[in-house]
Design an enzyme around this catalytic site. Structure first.
Site, PDB file in Angstrom:
ATOM      1  N   GLU A  99      -5.624   4.296   5.877  1.00 36.24           N
ATOM      2  CA  GLU A  99      -5.250   4.146   4.470  1.00 36.24           C
ATOM      3  C   GLU A  99      -5.679   5.348   3.641  1.00 36.24           C
ATOM      4  O   GLU A  99      -4.920   5.822   2.798  1.00 36.24           O
ATOM      5  CB  GLU A  99      -5.851   2.858   3.893  1.00 36.24           C
ATOM      6  CG  GLU A  99      -5.427   2.578   2.471  1.00 36.24           C
ATOM      7  CD  GLU A  99      -5.796   1.180   2.011  1.00 36.24           C
ATOM      8  OE1 GLU A  99      -5.947   0.985   0.791  1.00 36.24           O
ATOM      9  OE2 GLU A  99      -5.926   0.279   2.855  1.00 36.24           O
ATOM     10  N   ARG A 135       0.819  -1.226   0.000  1.00 33.89           N
ATOM     11  CA  ARG A 135       0.000   0.000   0.000  1.00 33.89           C
ATOM     12  C   ARG A 135       0.846   1.266   0.000  1.00 33.89           C
ATOM     13  O   ARG A 135       0.481   2.271   0.608  1.00 33.89           O
ATOM     14  CB  ARG A 135      -0.962   0.019   1.195  1.00 33.89           C
ATOM     15  CG  ARG A 135      -1.933  -1.125   1.250  1.00 33.89           C
ATOM     16  CD  ARG A 135      -2.897  -1.141   0.064  1.00 33.89           C
ATOM     17  NE  ARG A 135      -3.786  -2.285   0.181  1.00 33.89           N
ATOM     18  CZ  ARG A 135      -3.518  -3.492  -0.324  1.00 33.89           C
ATOM     19  NH1 ARG A 135      -2.386  -3.690  -0.984  1.00 33.89           N
ATOM     20  NH2 ARG A 135      -4.361  -4.487  -0.190  1.00 33.89           N
ATOM     21  N   SER A 191     -11.374  -0.286   2.908  1.00 35.28           N
ATOM     22  CA  SER A 191     -10.598  -0.551   4.121  1.00 35.28           C
ATOM     23  C   SER A 191     -10.029   0.763   4.660  1.00 35.28           C
ATOM     24  O   SER A 191      -9.243   1.413   3.990  1.00 35.28           O
ATOM     25  CB  SER A 191      -9.458  -1.520   3.817  1.00 35.28           C
ATOM     26  OG  SER A 191      -9.981  -2.752   3.345  1.00 35.28           O
TER      27      SER A 191
END
Length: 351
Positions: free
Chosen positions: A343, A160, A239
């Site tokens: 995130e 990520r 998420s």
């Protein structure tokens, strides 16, 4: 190029949250994108880039500066080589590659947002990451004032993360190029255990790419991860927290906390993350800390379908969302000593 002033930004995000921008510019060509970026930089005006808005948390006060909505279009397939304009809808692009019989991104179906955002986050799900198929990224380098082509090896991809996320003020992604695989209509080898189990195959096996895509879409929909305006469980950024990656010492301390809290027979999820590190599950942590599906009584709550998604139930503010995020983050830390990291990108606010 379209220009609006005091323009609402909430409708441009999947959270449907955030105040207005002083100025909103919509660019439909690479030249327009570059011109808008140069104009903002030359004037010293703060600049916010918006693609699909699926990874943004914008403060209730909005953004004082120029918000640039990248709405470029372009899908070019040459054999197994794919080039996407930054503004292309990612989920639609995945569908078109599968229709062409190509493999490599089929398990990334249903992920909201634009193609230009995929290398920034190194978007991944169900055993695939875009870094495995991206060959190069064409971007405008604000530091040197010119368009550059950055090969995969120089993108700094990790979980990520990427060079683009590390230095968000430098590059504006214009095009992304991929190398896909012609496996005779079959998918890439399946890496995600849940997907393989649902399909009745072993990890490492291939299935028809269309079947893999449809299965992932169904799994995502069951978790509220496919956009649906009528379903508030999808008024989210997917998420909200990344899966924590722990050193050996941190992991040992974490496991001890789990045993103390949940009993010695409880084994938390653990996956090798390289260099002796271990990745565990943010969703597991959130659930075991007491934040179950549907948690919350206000206008921002945890999804009723997936503990990792924080949602706007229709009347939330960004502050409502952040209050919930802080409660979850702090609760997980108190329970297990692990710090969750958001995130989505925050604009004008922070956890």
């Amino acid at each position: 190029m379209q220009e609006l002033h005091d323009a609402p930004l909430a409708p441009l995000t999947t959270f449907r949250l955030g105040g207005p921008a002083t100025r909103l510019v919509t660019a439909t060509t690479d030249d327009e994108v570059i011109a808008a970026v140069r104009a903002a930089d030359d004037a010293g005006t703060p600049l916010l880039l918006i693609g699909g808005g699926s990874n943004l948390v914008i403060g209730d006060k909005g953004f004082e500066g120029t918000a640039l909505r990248i709405a470029t279009r372009g899908f070019a397939l040459d054999g197994t080589a794919l080039t996407l304009a930054a503004g292309e809808n990612w989920s639609d692009a995945v569908a078109r590659t599968v229709e062409a019989g190509l493999a490599g991104v089929e398990c990334l179906a249903g992920i909201p947002g634009s193609a230009g955002a995929t290398p920034i986050q190194n978007v991944g799900a169900y055993g695939q990451e875009v870094s495995a198929t991206i060959t190069e990224v064409v971007a405008y380098d604000r530091r040197v004032g010119e368009t550059v082509t950055i090969p995969n090896a120089d993108c700094g991809f990790s979980y990520r993360h990427s060079r683009f996320k590390q230095d968000p003020e430098r590059f504006v992604v214009l095009r992304v190029r991929f190398a896909l695989e012609d496996a005779g209509g079959l998918s890439a080898p399946l890496k995600y255990a849940e997907t393989a189990r649902v399909l009745g195959v072993e990890p490492g096996e291939r299935v028809p790419a269309t079947t893999a895509r449809e299965t992932v879409l169904a799994l995502r929909a069951g978790k509220g991860m496919v956009l649906d305006a009528a379903d508030h469980d999808t008024w989210s950024a997917g998420s909200f927290f990344t899966n924590p990656i722990l050193t050996e010492a941190e992991h040992a301390a974490f496991v001890q906390r789990v045993h103390d809290r949940l009993g010695p027979d409880t084994a938390p999820p653990a996956f090798p993350a390289g260099d002796g590190r271990v990745k565990t599950s943010a969703a597991w942590l959130i659930d075991r800390a007491g934040f179950t599906k549907g948690y919350g009584s206000g206008p921002a709550r945890i999804s009723t379908k997936h503990t990792l998604a924080l949602t706007n139930r229709g009347e939330a503010t960004t502050e409502d969302l952040l209050a919930l995020a802080r409660e979850v983050r702090d609760g997980v830390h108190a329970a297990f000593g692990v710090v969750l990291v958001n995130e989505p990108v925050t604009v004008g606010v922070s956890l």
